[in-house]
Write an enzyme that holds these catalytic residues in place. Structure first.
Site, short mmCIF file in Angstrom:
data_model
loop_
_atom_site.label_atom_id
_atom_site.label_comp_id
_atom_site.label_asym_id
_atom_site.label_seq_id
_atom_site.Cartn_x
_atom_site.Cartn_y
_atom_site.Cartn_z
N HIS A 65 0.82 -1.22 0.00
CA HIS A 65 0.00 0.00 0.00
C HIS A 65 0.85 1.27 0.00
O HIS A 65 0.32 2.38 -0.07
CB HIS A 65 -1.00 0.01 1.17
CG HIS A 65 -0.42 0.27 2.51
ND1 HIS A 65 -0.08 -0.72 3.40
CD2 HIS A 65 -0.14 1.44 3.13
CE1 HIS A 65 0.38 -0.18 4.51
NE2 HIS A 65 0.36 1.13 4.38
N ASP A 109 0.07 -7.67 1.56
CA ASP A 109 0.55 -6.29 1.64
C ASP A 109 2.08 -6.28 1.70
O ASP A 109 2.68 -6.01 2.74
CB ASP A 109 -0.06 -5.60 2.86
CG ASP A 109 0.13 -4.09 2.84
OD1 ASP A 109 0.54 -3.55 1.78
OD2 ASP A 109 -0.14 -3.45 3.86
N SER A 202 4.36 2.59 8.11
CA SER A 202 3.99 1.51 7.19
C SER A 202 5.18 1.09 6.36
O SER A 202 5.96 1.91 5.90
CB SER A 202 2.88 1.97 6.24
OG SER A 202 1.64 2.03 6.89
#
Length: 246
Positions: A65, A109, A202
């Site tokens: 992402h 992911d 992230s």
């Protein structure tokens, strides 16, 4: 960018959104030489940031992402407000996803970034080993997460790299995550501890005994653990195939 506050918040799944370190401490400068900061230009032209980590001279591992129209990787950094002589800025020439990455559930992911040129290994820039496909980290294990993300739900990103120790949880602790799959994901963080990775973190690694076992993926959005990390051991074969083929 900010410091690690309570590494309790969750990672945003949308676009290149990333999480922050909440409840942590500032890292000793350049003590995590595998860490990478990603500057991302989104498809809409906005600039955002994610974490990542160097796994070979020309590849950085991060979360899917964290994709974007353009990505520049900074290696060897500690304080992003300064022009440190240790820093290496390298453009990304290829963003590689596994098959069937699902943006809405954050399943699979994980993303490999091929750098325009090879990194130069120094005391401040180095690779981190990955697990074997058969390696499993047991619940109760304490692991380290690091990043330049927010140090609180309403705080800005940290200029300096921060880190926090997090506990691997039983899969039942993540029962509220509708799409959680323990084969491909890791449940991390004790709710009562209010420590976690948050926005801006992230794509960063979960390091257990010197090995990168997870990638910061997503969380509930309230800054309360547990949060979800991608389980790297489930993708080691894919990672090796991509690197060999590129």
């Amino acid at each position: 960018m900010k410091a690690l506050l309570f590494l309790m918040a969750l990672l945003l799944p949308s676009g290149a959104g990333a999480e922050e370190i909440i409840g942590g401490v500032e890292s000793i400068p350049h003590s995590r030489p595998y860490m990478a900061l990603l500057k991302i230009v989104t498809e809409e032209g906005h600039v955002t940031f994610c974490g990542g980590f160097l796994i070979s001279l020309q590849f950085v591992l991060t979360a899917a992402h964290c994709h974007g129209r353009e990505i520049t990787v900074t290696l060897g950094a500690h304080d992003m407000s300064k022009r440190e002589s240790t820093q290496q800025k390298i453009k990304v020439v290829k963003q590689i996803f596994p098959l069937k990455y699902n943006l809405f559930s954050n399943f699979r992911d994980i993303m490999l970034l091929k750098l325009e040129q090879k990194a130069v290994l120094t005391p401040s820039v180095n690779v981190i080993p990955l697990p074997q496909s058969s390696d499993i980290i047991k619940p109760g294990t304490m692991c380290l997460a690091a990043g330049w993300g927010q140090t609180g739900v309403k705080e800005p990103n940290s200029n300096t790299l921060r880190e926090v120790m997090l506990r691997i949880m039983e899969m039942k602790a993540c029962k509220d995550y509708r799409h959680y799959d323990n084969r491909f994901q890791i449940c991390v963080g004790i709710p009562q501890m209010l420590k976690l990775a948050y926005k801006g973190d992230s794509g960063g690694p979960l390091v257990c005994a010197g090995v990168a076992h997870g990638i910061v993926s997503h969380g509930p959005g309230r800054g309360i653990p547990p949060i979800i990390f991608t389980r790297i051991s489930s993708y080691v074969s894919w990672i090796n195939r991509v690197i060999r083929g590129n």
